[in-house]
Design a protein around this motif. Structure first.
Motif, PDB file in Angstrom:
ATOM      1  N   LEU A 104       0.817  -1.218   0.000  1.00  0.00           N
ATOM      2  CA  LEU A 104       0.000   0.000   0.000  1.00  0.00           C
ATOM      3  C   LEU A 104       0.850   1.267   0.000  1.00  0.00           C
ATOM      4  O   LEU A 104       0.453   2.283  -0.584  1.00  0.00           O
ATOM      5  N   GLU A 105       2.010   1.211   0.622  1.00  0.00           N
ATOM      6  CA  GLU A 105       2.889   2.378   0.617  1.00  0.00           C
ATOM      7  C   GLU A 105       3.364   2.694  -0.796  1.00  0.00           C
ATOM      8  O   GLU A 105       3.425   3.856  -1.204  1.00  0.00           O
ATOM      9  N   ARG A 106       3.688   1.649  -1.579  1.00  0.00           N
ATOM     10  CA  ARG A 106       4.098   1.852  -2.969  1.00  0.00           C
ATOM     11  C   ARG A 106       2.942   2.438  -3.788  1.00  0.00           C
ATOM     12  O   ARG A 106       3.148   3.309  -4.628  1.00  0.00           O
ATOM     13  N   ILE A 107       1.744   1.956  -3.524  1.00  0.00           N
ATOM     14  CA  ILE A 107       0.582   2.480  -4.239  1.00  0.00           C
ATOM     15  C   ILE A 107       0.367   3.949  -3.902  1.00  0.00           C
ATOM     16  O   ILE A 107       0.140   4.781  -4.789  1.00  0.00           O
ATOM     17  N   GLU A 108       0.427   4.283  -2.633  1.00  0.00           N
ATOM     18  CA  GLU A 108       0.232   5.669  -2.216  1.00  0.00           C
ATOM     19  C   GLU A 108       1.257   6.588  -2.875  1.00  0.00           C
ATOM     20  O   GLU A 108       0.909   7.664  -3.385  1.00  0.00           O
ATOM     21  N   LYS A 109       2.522   6.176  -2.893  1.00  0.00           N
ATOM     22  CA  LYS A 109       3.569   6.993  -3.509  1.00  0.00           C
ATOM     23  C   LYS A 109       3.365   7.114  -5.009  1.00  0.00           C
ATOM     24  O   LYS A 109       3.636   8.162  -5.611  1.00  0.00           O
ATOM     25  N   GLY A 110       2.879   6.051  -5.632  1.00  0.00           N
ATOM     26  CA  GLY A 110       2.647   6.085  -7.068  1.00  0.00           C
ATOM     27  C   GLY A 110       1.627   7.127  -7.468  1.00  0.00           C
ATOM     28  O   GLY A 110       1.762   7.795  -8.504  1.00  0.00           O
ATOM     29  N   PHE A 111       0.616   7.307  -6.645  1.00  0.00           N
ATOM     30  CA  PHE A 111      -0.439   8.270  -6.968  1.00  0.00           C
ATOM     31  C   PHE A 111      -0.055   9.705  -6.624  1.00  0.00           C
ATOM     32  O   PHE A 111      -0.870  10.624  -6.812  1.00  0.00           O
ATOM     33  N   GLU A 112       1.180   9.924  -6.164  1.00  0.00           N
ATOM     34  CA  GLU A 112       1.644  11.296  -5.985  1.00  0.00           C
ATOM     35  C   GLU A 112       1.768  12.010  -7.329  1.00  0.00           C
ATOM     36  O   GLU A 112       1.737  13.240  -7.396  1.00  0.00           O
ATOM     37  N   ASP A 113       1.914  11.223  -8.406  1.00  0.00           N
ATOM     38  CA  ASP A 113       1.848  11.779  -9.757  1.00  0.00           C
ATOM     39  C   ASP A 113       0.376  11.984 -10.102  1.00  0.00           C
ATOM     40  O   ASP A 113      -0.377  11.015 -10.259  1.00  0.00           O
ATOM     41  N   SER A 114      -0.052  13.216 -10.205  1.00  0.00           N
ATOM     42  CA  SER A 114      -1.468  13.520 -10.386  1.00  0.00           C
ATOM     43  C   SER A 114      -2.029  13.037 -11.724  1.00  0.00           C
ATOM     44  O   SER A 114      -3.247  12.957 -11.890  1.00  0.00           O
ATOM     45  N   LYS A 115      -1.150  12.710 -12.674  1.00  0.00           N
ATOM     46  CA  LYS A 115      -1.610  12.249 -13.976  1.00  0.00           C
ATOM     47  C   LYS A 115      -1.992  10.769 -13.968  1.00  0.00           C
ATOM     48  O   LYS A 115      -2.697  10.300 -14.859  1.00  0.00           O
ATOM     49  N   ILE A 116      -1.508  10.032 -12.968  1.00  0.00           N
ATOM     50  CA  ILE A 116      -1.762   8.599 -12.897  1.00  0.00           C
ATOM     51  C   ILE A 116      -3.170   8.331 -12.370  1.00  0.00           C
ATOM     52  O   ILE A 116      -3.571   8.877 -11.341  1.00  0.00           O
ATOM     53  N   VAL A 117      -3.920   7.481 -13.089  1.00  0.00           N
ATOM     54  CA  VAL A 117      -5.275   7.119 -12.657  1.00  0.00           C
ATOM     55  C   VAL A 117      -5.390   5.638 -12.296  1.00  0.00           C
ATOM     56  O   VAL A 117      -6.366   5.227 -11.663  1.00  0.00           O
ATOM     57  N   MET A 118      -4.382   4.846 -12.691  1.00  0.00           N
ATOM     58  CA  MET A 118      -4.411   3.412 -12.378  1.00  0.00           C
ATOM     59  C   MET A 118      -2.989   2.888 -12.262  1.00  0.00           C
ATOM     60  O   MET A 118      -2.114   3.252 -13.043  1.00  0.00           O
ATOM     61  N   ILE A 119      -2.776   2.017 -11.284  1.00  0.00           N
ATOM     62  CA  ILE A 119      -1.487   1.356 -11.081  1.00  0.00           C
ATOM     63  C   ILE A 119      -1.738  -0.145 -10.960  1.00  0.00           C
ATOM     64  O   ILE A 119      -2.695  -0.565 -10.299  1.00  0.00           O
ATOM     65  N   TYR A 120      -0.905  -0.943 -11.597  1.00  0.00           N
ATOM     66  CA  TYR A 120      -0.993  -2.388 -11.422  1.00  0.00           C
ATOM     67  C   TYR A 120       0.405  -2.981 -11.432  1.00  0.00           C
ATOM     68  O   TYR A 120       1.378  -2.301 -11.756  1.00  0.00           O
ATOM     69  N   GLY A 121       0.519  -4.251 -11.043  1.00  0.00           N
ATOM     70  CA  GLY A 121       1.834  -4.859 -10.935  1.00  0.00           C
ATOM     71  C   GLY A 121       1.822  -6.350 -11.203  1.00  0.00           C
ATOM     72  O   GLY A 121       0.770  -6.937 -11.498  1.00  0.00           O
ATOM     73  N   PRO A 122       2.980  -7.001 -11.075  1.00  0.00           N
ATOM     74  CA  PRO A 122       3.122  -8.426 -11.361  1.00  0.00           C
ATOM     75  C   PRO A 122       2.704  -9.297 -10.181  1.00  0.00           C
ATOM     76  O   PRO A 122       2.314  -8.800  -9.126  1.00  0.00           O
TER      77      PRO A 122
END
Length: 232
Positions: free
Chosen positions: A94-112
Motif C-alpha cells: 500500500l505504501e508503494r501504491i500511495e507513492k505512485g499516486f503522488e503523480d497527479s496524472k496517474i489514474v491506475m497502477i498495477y503490478g506483477p
C-alpha cells in the motif's frame, strides 16, 4: 485514505492470511480501510473477516466485478485498491501504491504476481505471465491487469464506469477504459503473492484456454464458467 476491496466466497482457509498481511502494512493503519464483500459464503469466511476488516457485507451485484463495484460504492478513500481473498500482500504494497499516486496524472497502477505455491512449474507460468504483461505495457498493445493487484484513483474509476460485470476478463477490460481517464502505470516492483490453486487443481493450460474462450466470447460463455468454483 486508501480503500482496499476484497471479494470473497467460501474462503475460510485463505482469507485470514490475506487480511493478516493487509494489517501488517508499512502504511499507518489509519491511512487505509479494508472492505470485504462476500458472495454469500456458507463457511466461516465472514466471521473470520470481521476480525480484521473495517467493513464486511454481502454483495448485491453479481460476480466478482460486481462485488468490487459494491465495495467501491461503500468506500471512503480517494484511492480504490482491489485484491483477492487468497492473495498475499507484502508489507510495502500500500505504501508503494500511495507513492505512485503522488503523480497527479496517474489514474491506475498495477503490478506483477508471484506464486504462493512455489513450485518450479508455477514460477515458470507466472514468469511468462509477467513477461507478457511487461511487453504489453511497453508496447501499448495490451494492459494485462489482474484484479488481485490493481489500484485506481476513485474519481477516474467512477467516471470510467467501474468494473464490467462478467465471468472473466473484467480486470483486463477496465484498464482499456481507464486509459481514456489518464495515465496508467505498470509498477514492476508492486508484486503480490498469487494463489495457483486453480491451475494446480484444474490444470494450467485448460484454465488459461477457458479464460481466453470466455474473454473472446464477450466475458460470458455457456460452455465454461470461470468463477465461484469449489476448490480442494
Amino acid at each position: 485514505m486508501i480503500s482496499v476491496i476484497v471479494p470473497s466466497f467460501n474462503e475460510e482457509e485463505r482469507i485470514e492470511g490475506c487480511l493478516s498481511s493487509l494489517t501488517k502494512q508499512t502504511l499507518p493503519r489509519d491511512h487505509y480501510e479494508i472492505i470485504v464483500v462476500d458472495g454469500g459464503s456458507k463457511d466461516k469466511t465472514r466471521e473470520i473477516a470481521e476480525k480484521y476488516a473495517d467493513t464486511v457485507f454481502i454483495q448485491t451485484s453479481p460476480k466478482v466485478g460486481g462485488a468490487r463495484n459494491d465495495g467501491a460504492m461503500q468506500a471512503k478513500g480517494e484511492i480504490i485498491v482491489t485484491t483477492d481473498a487468497d492473495t498475499y500482500l507484502p508489507p510495502d504494497w500500500l505504501e508503494r501504491i500511495e507513492k505512485g499516486f503522488e503523480d497527479s496524472k496517474i489514474v491506475m497502477i498495477y503490478g506483477p504476481v508471484r506464486p504462493i505455491e512455489k513450485t518450479l512449474k508455477n514460477r515458470f507460468y507466472l514468469f511468462l505471465a509477467n513477461t507478457f504483461a511487461g511487453i504489453g505495457y511497453l508496447t501499448g498493445t495490451i494492459l494485462f491487469t489482474l484484479g488481485c493487484n490493481s489500484a485506481f484513483r476513485r474519481d477516474a474509476f467512477m467516471n470510467a464506469g467501474m468494473y464490467r460485470v462478467s465471468d472473466a476478463g473484467d480486470d483486463l477490460e477496465i484498464a482499456h477504459r481507464m486509459k481514456r481517464q489518464g495515465k496508467i502505470w505498470f509498477d514492476r516492483k508492486l508484486w503480490v503473492g498469487f494463489s495457483m490453486r486453480r491451475y494446480d487443481q484444474f490444470g494450467a493450460l485448460k484454465s488459461v484456454y477457458e479464460w481466453f474462450y470466455i474473454v473472446f466470447h464477450g466475458g460470458d460463455a455457456d460452455k465454461y464458467s470461470y468463477t465461484r468454483r469449489e476448490y480442494r
